[in-house]
Design an enzyme around this catalytic site. Structure first.
Site, PDB file in Angstrom:
ATOM      1  N   GLY A  16      10.549 -12.892  10.786  1.00  0.00           N
ATOM      2  CA  GLY A  16      10.328 -12.939   9.343  1.00  0.00           C
ATOM      3  C   GLY A  16       9.805 -11.616   8.837  1.00  0.00           C
ATOM      4  N   SER A  43       8.004 -16.758  14.582  1.00  0.00           N
ATOM      5  CA  SER A  43       6.900 -17.322  15.342  1.00  0.00           C
ATOM      6  C   SER A  43       5.775 -17.727  14.398  1.00  0.00           C
ATOM      7  CB  SER A  43       6.387 -16.305  16.361  1.00  0.00           C
ATOM      8  OG  SER A  43       5.217 -16.786  16.987  1.00  0.00           O
ATOM      9  N   ILE A  46       2.425 -15.121  14.696  1.00  0.00           N
ATOM     10  CA  ILE A  46       2.470 -13.666  14.533  1.00  0.00           C
ATOM     11  C   ILE A  46       2.173 -13.355  13.075  1.00  0.00           C
ATOM     12  CG2 ILE A  46       3.878 -11.584  14.618  1.00  0.00           C
ATOM     13  CD1 ILE A  46       5.411 -12.764  16.929  1.00  0.00           C
ATOM     14  N   VAL A  49      -0.342  -7.269   9.140  1.00  0.00           N
ATOM     15  CA  VAL A  49      -1.543  -6.476   8.917  1.00  0.00           C
ATOM     16  C   VAL A  49      -2.029  -6.633   7.486  1.00  0.00           C
ATOM     17  CG1 VAL A  49      -2.486  -4.146   8.923  1.00  0.00           C
ATOM     18  CG2 VAL A  49      -0.894  -4.862  10.717  1.00  0.00           C
ATOM     19  N   VAL A  51      -2.493  -4.637   4.778  1.00  0.00           N
ATOM     20  CA  VAL A  51      -3.489  -3.751   4.173  1.00  0.00           C
ATOM     21  C   VAL A  51      -2.930  -2.977   2.982  1.00  0.00           C
ATOM     22  CG1 VAL A  51      -4.799  -3.468   6.286  1.00  0.00           C
ATOM     23  CG2 VAL A  51      -2.923  -1.902   5.789  1.00  0.00           C
ATOM     24  N   LYS A  82       3.869   2.595  -8.857  1.00  0.00           N
ATOM     25  CA  LYS A  82       3.716   3.839  -8.101  1.00  0.00           C
ATOM     26  C   LYS A  82       4.608   4.919  -8.705  1.00  0.00           C
ATOM     27  CE  LYS A  82       4.852   5.708  -3.516  1.00  0.00           C
ATOM     28  NZ  LYS A  82       5.341   5.361  -2.155  1.00  0.00           N
ATOM     29  N   PRO A 102       7.061  13.794  -6.969  1.00  0.00           N
ATOM     30  CA  PRO A 102       7.377  12.840  -8.033  1.00  0.00           C
ATOM     31  C   PRO A 102       8.638  12.038  -7.760  1.00  0.00           C
ATOM     32  CG  PRO A 102       8.183  15.001  -8.650  1.00  0.00           C
ATOM     33  CD  PRO A 102       7.520  15.165  -7.296  1.00  0.00           C
ATOM     34  N   THR A 348       9.422   5.165   3.412  1.00  0.00           N
ATOM     35  CA  THR A 348      10.872   4.967   3.506  1.00  0.00           C
ATOM     36  C   THR A 348      11.284   3.711   4.257  1.00  0.00           C
ATOM     37  OG1 THR A 348      10.848   6.380   5.470  1.00  0.00           O
ATOM     38  CG2 THR A 348      11.387   7.429   3.377  1.00  0.00           C
TER      39      THR A 348
END
Length: 503
Positions: A16, A43, A46, A49, A51, A82, A102, A348
């Site tokens: 996933g 799973s 699993i 992170v 963050v 962004k 930019p 990227t």
């Protein structure tokens, strides 16, 4: 042109996360009404992170393609806008210790000619202003913590990316995919069965279930369970070009005024990112374990963030930098970390995921699942990885730091890819990047403007020497006029906080 067999296929996705659920949404939208049955297995134990992650404008194209509005997904994923990426302390050249990369906007047409003119003059040794930040509107917006969406009376298109919680984006896309008909199975895969000719026949779960399919997508992460472990596709390492192989990450509290740029700050043995979400700031330190231990990296990151006495938990990650030789092998496609990874210096990762998936869809629609288009597809995707690698490598070989062995070895690294070497030679020769890249057929994911911003942002110029005849450049570009133009353009934009309140 329709492919011979675009429908009535059982497509099984292993894994996933953001990559897996982007793939599931793209495939069910493309082929769901043409008989494709999409199943995703992940799973249940699993985690992610989570963050904070950044994107290029390619992610907006993806959400537009699947018909999801920003007001629908951004609040649920703690997302922000962004404008681009600031690079801090990558160069030690006076006046060039910081620069902004930019994203493009149509308003750039009014200022980038002046930027090109001054960088040309500066490459000839003429002492004119050639730092990119004063020439581009998004640099000013980021400085002001403004978002990239203008008021209605400012009719200029702006490209922009996002910052978001990757785990929440995966959950959002998961819900949408299931609603669109994707079958979700929470299970661990214990084994893979191959056909006598070597194709994948089915996946066996730890619970004893057999999941058959006609085509499989490997989104299993760095493990590369299908593409590398069972189909034995070799991995091509980029370690000779890119030294970093580890990261440590931890969050900090968000400020009252939310930023609108990613910040990349060069540290002793790599670089630290700062990504503003609505509820916190995501931070991490990407470094090379050959030069720095995990404990030392965490200590340095905590010092950088002012968290030496904090009990905020840090997480440590290992990275496998490079790509597989073939992304499409037999009846399997690798997407995400299983296909390859380049450190997230220019955000990227999801760009490569989306490009891979949609190129695959177009190839199958044209040539079918039989693999007749696989060789050309693999060549295109691999070329995409190499083009990104070249741009990332340029950040390191141009650095002028000498405070640690890490930076000295990066600057002295002579493993420079051929395409990058050609682009560097064009810049140093004083020729037009855009014209020469086109005439020499130098393909790159990054535009000539992006390359020029990188080179000029580093102060990658010869020493100013006021050449004879340099009076032809004197006064040609009025920086005060450009400053005023950019300032007035920025009046048409709201702060990041105000823009997010619209949602």
């Amino acid at each position: 042109m329709n492919s011979p067999n675009p429908v009535n296929k059982r497509i099984v996705i292993l894994g996933g996360g953001t990559a897996g659920w982007i793939t599931a949404n793209a495939l069910v939208d493309a082929w769901g009404e043409r008989g494709a049955e999409v199943t995703l297995i992940e799973s249940p134990d699993i985690g992610t992170v989570g963050v904070g992650e950044g994107s290029t404008p390619r992610l907006k194209i993806f959400f537009d393609t699947i018909g999801v509005e920003e007001s629908e997904w951004m609040p649920k994923c703690n997302a922000t806008y962004k404008n681009g990426i600031s690079f801090v302390n990558w160069s030690t050249r006076p006046g060039f210790e910081h620069y902004f990369h930019p994203f493009a906007s149509t308003i750039d047409q009014h200022t980038k000619t002046a930027f090109y003119f001054n960088t040309y003059a500066r490459r000839l040794g003429v002492d004119v202003h050639a730092h990119p930040d004063r020439f581009f509107l998004t640099a000013k917006l980021s400085e002001n913590r403004q978002g990239p969406k203008p008021d209605e009376n400012f009719p200029f298109a702006m490209d922009y990316g996002y910052h978001f919680d990757a785990g929440l984006v995966g959950e959002f896309l998961k819900g949408r995919a299931i609603a669109r008909g994707v079958t979700h199975i929470a299970a661990r895969i214990g084994d893979v069965q191959l056909t006598p000719r070597g194709d994948i026949a089915s996946l066996l779960t730890d619970g004893g279930d057999t999941i058959e399919g006609d085509f499989f997508v490997d989104c299993s992460g760095f493990r590369g369970t299908l593409i590398q472990k069972f189909l034995q596709v070799p991995f091509v390492s980029y370690a000779e070009n890119l030294f970093n192989d580890s990261a440590v990450v931890l969050p900090t509290e968000q400020e009252d005024s939310i930023g609108s740029q990613t910040v990349s700050t060069a540290l002793k043995h790599g670089w630290a990112w700062q990504i503003p979400l609505t509820h916190r700031i995501g931070n991490g330190y990407v470094y090379s374990s050959s030069f720095c231990s995990a404990d030392d990296a965490e200590t340095e990151l905590r010092g950088h963030l002012g968290l030496l006495d904090s009990d905020v938990e840090a997480r440590h990650l290992k990275m496998k930098v490079g790509r597989v030789e073939r992304q499409w092998e037999r009846n399997c496609l690798a997407v995400g970390l299983s296909q390859g990874f380049i450190e997230p210096l220019e955000a990227t990762a999801l760009n490569l995921v989306c490009n891979t998936v949609y190129d695959f869809v177009e190839t199958v629609d044209r040539d079918g699942f039989g693999g007749s288009g696989a060789d050309a597809f693999n060549a295109r995707v691999n070329e995409g990885f190499e083009m990104v690698r070249d741009y990332i490598v340029a950040h390191y070989i141009m650095n002028t730091r000498d405070d640690t062995e890490y930076w000295r070895q990066n600057g002295a690294n002579r493993n420079v890819p051929e395409r990058l070497q050609k682009i560097l030679e064009i810049w140093k020769s004083g020729k037009s990047l855009a014209q020469e890249m086109e005439s020499q057929n130098i393909q790159s994911t990054y535009t000539a403007m992006s390359w020029a911003c990188l080179f000029a942002g580093y102060g990658f110029f010869p020493e100013s020497r006021n050449l004879e005849g340099s009076e032809q450049f004197a006064g040609r570009i009025d920086m005060a006029e450009i400053d005023e133009f950019i300032r007035r353009c920025a009046l048409n934009f709201r702060s990041q906080n105000e823009l997010l309140e619209v949602h």
